[in-house]
Design a protein around this motif. Structure first.
Motif, short mmCIF file in Angstrom:
data_model
loop_
_atom_site.label_atom_id
_atom_site.label_comp_id
_atom_site.label_asym_id
_atom_site.label_seq_id
_atom_site.Cartn_x
_atom_site.Cartn_y
_atom_site.Cartn_z
N GLU A 7 27.10 -27.31 -36.27
CA GLU A 7 26.06 -28.30 -35.99
C GLU A 7 25.71 -28.35 -34.50
N GLU A 8 26.57 -27.78 -33.64
CA GLU A 8 26.31 -27.76 -32.20
C GLU A 8 25.77 -26.42 -31.72
N PRO A 57 31.19 -25.71 -33.14
CA PRO A 57 30.85 -26.27 -34.45
C PRO A 57 29.43 -25.84 -34.84
N ASP A 107 33.14 -16.89 -33.67
CA ASP A 107 32.76 -18.29 -33.79
C ASP A 107 33.01 -19.06 -32.50
#
Length: 356
Positions: free
Chosen positions: A112-113, A110, A222
């Protein structure tokens, strides 16, 4: 357990997949390819489209289980090339051990991580699983190679639109943060640090590293692609590996010492996997360097060119895997080193393992 062979092949461009034509000559097929690890001739920075082109060219030609790791930047004497790790469980009774490999991918990281605990833990858990798959312990591991994501300007804007602060608002720095999180995950999986130390290092502690980790970041994926290389007595092939580290960018002695170990074993170097870093203190052995203050050329490019020359001199050619940005990959200012070499049977030389 998966024994492996290594094919190192020069490339004419990022989209050159001609190395696959060599598989049949060696009694293998595309189905046997575990990983393609390459150096491409882009800038190695956020907008290095040579990595994306290479991944787009190679991905459709490989099985779903295979991974690609493309590191941009062939400054100086570095030569564009690919390394094919090919599964080969045939047994040579003249060898009582051999090189083994396993590959895997983390779940999608993710945004945000990225550069934070979530990415570190994802890499840690993937490496731990691969060790189980190989049936080897952490002491048998000589390299964990990771390709991880970065943050683009679009990613950063998207996070902030959701009220989430990214790990960095600088895309280039996000590469370093991603490499750091991946490398600390490797160190935790190998038992070199504990989880608390990994978390402290994510917040700025420099004195935590693995000299078996090699991480590079790119916009072409990703997830994190992970390759584990080690030795096992359950394999029987002529390939071996050792790991050490350069203490700084001048540390030719570390590479020469590793080459001497290979020579004493009656072997020849097949590949060097080296991390290079511009010393974060701004000095090397008391002398100021300007790699971190050059507004024209990114610091990772300087470091690759400098260390690449040393690695190429030791191997004897420029087809060496030298990757810039060594956050927590060897001690600060230095970098991790893995040497893959081939021995002639019989070999009674003890496994040299870690030199430092």
């Amino acid at each position: 357990m998966t024994g492996v062979r290594l094919l190192t092949v020069p490339t004419t461009g990022p989209d050159d997949t001609a190395a696959l034509d060599m598989l049949a000559e060696n009694g293998s097929s595309i189905d046997d390819v575990l990983a393609v690890v390459g150096k491409t001739e882009g800038n190695g920075c956020v907008n290095d489209f040579s990595r994306t082109l290479a991944a787009a060219a190679w991905g459709p030609r490989l099985t779903d289980d295979a991974i690609t790791v493309f590191s941009g930047g062939t400054e100086g004497v570095l030569a564009p090339h690919v390394n094919l790790l090919v599964a080969d469980d045939s047994r040579d009774p003249r060898h009582d051990r051999g090189l083994v490999a396993a590959v895997g991918t983390t779940p999608v990281i993710p945004l945000e991580e990225l550069g934070r605990a979530g990415q570190c833990e994802a890499v840690r858990d993937t490496v731990a699983k691969l060790l189980v798959d190989l049936g080897i312990g952490s002491d048998d591991v000589h390299l964990v190679l990771v390709k991880c994501p970065l943050l683009t300007s679009t990613d950063i804007a998207g996070l902030r639109s959701r009220g989430v602060e990214p790990v960095s608002d600088d895309t280039y720095e996000s590469m370093a943060r991603s490499r750091a999180a991946s490398s600390l995950g490797v160190a935790a999986a190998l038992g070199e640090i504990d989880d608390d130390t990994a978390q402290a290092a994510l917040l700025g502690l420099r004195q935590a590293w693995s000299n078996r980790a090699s991480a590079s970041a790119g916009a072409e994926l990703d997830t994190c692609h992970v390759l584990v290389l080690g030795e096992s007595p359950a394999a029987s092939n002529p390939l071996r590996a050792l790991h050490t580290e350069m203490t700084d960018a001048y540390d030719l002695a570390a590479l020469q010492d590793a080459a001497a170990v290979v020579a004493r074993a009656g072997g020849r170097i097949r590949q060097l996997f080296v991390k290079a870093e511009s010393d974060p203190t701004g000095t090397i052995r008391g002398l100021r360097h300007t790699m971190l203050t050059d507004s024209d050329i990114n610091a990772t490019r300087h470091a690759r060119a400098a260390v690449g020359a040393l690695a190429a001199a030791v191997k004897g050619d420029g087809a060496v895997y030298v990757s810039g940005g060594a956050e927590h990959q060897g001690r600060p200012g230095g970098g991790s080193v893995t040497v893959v070499y081939e021995v002639e049977p019989p070999t009674d030389t003890p496994n040299p393992g870690a030199l430092r």
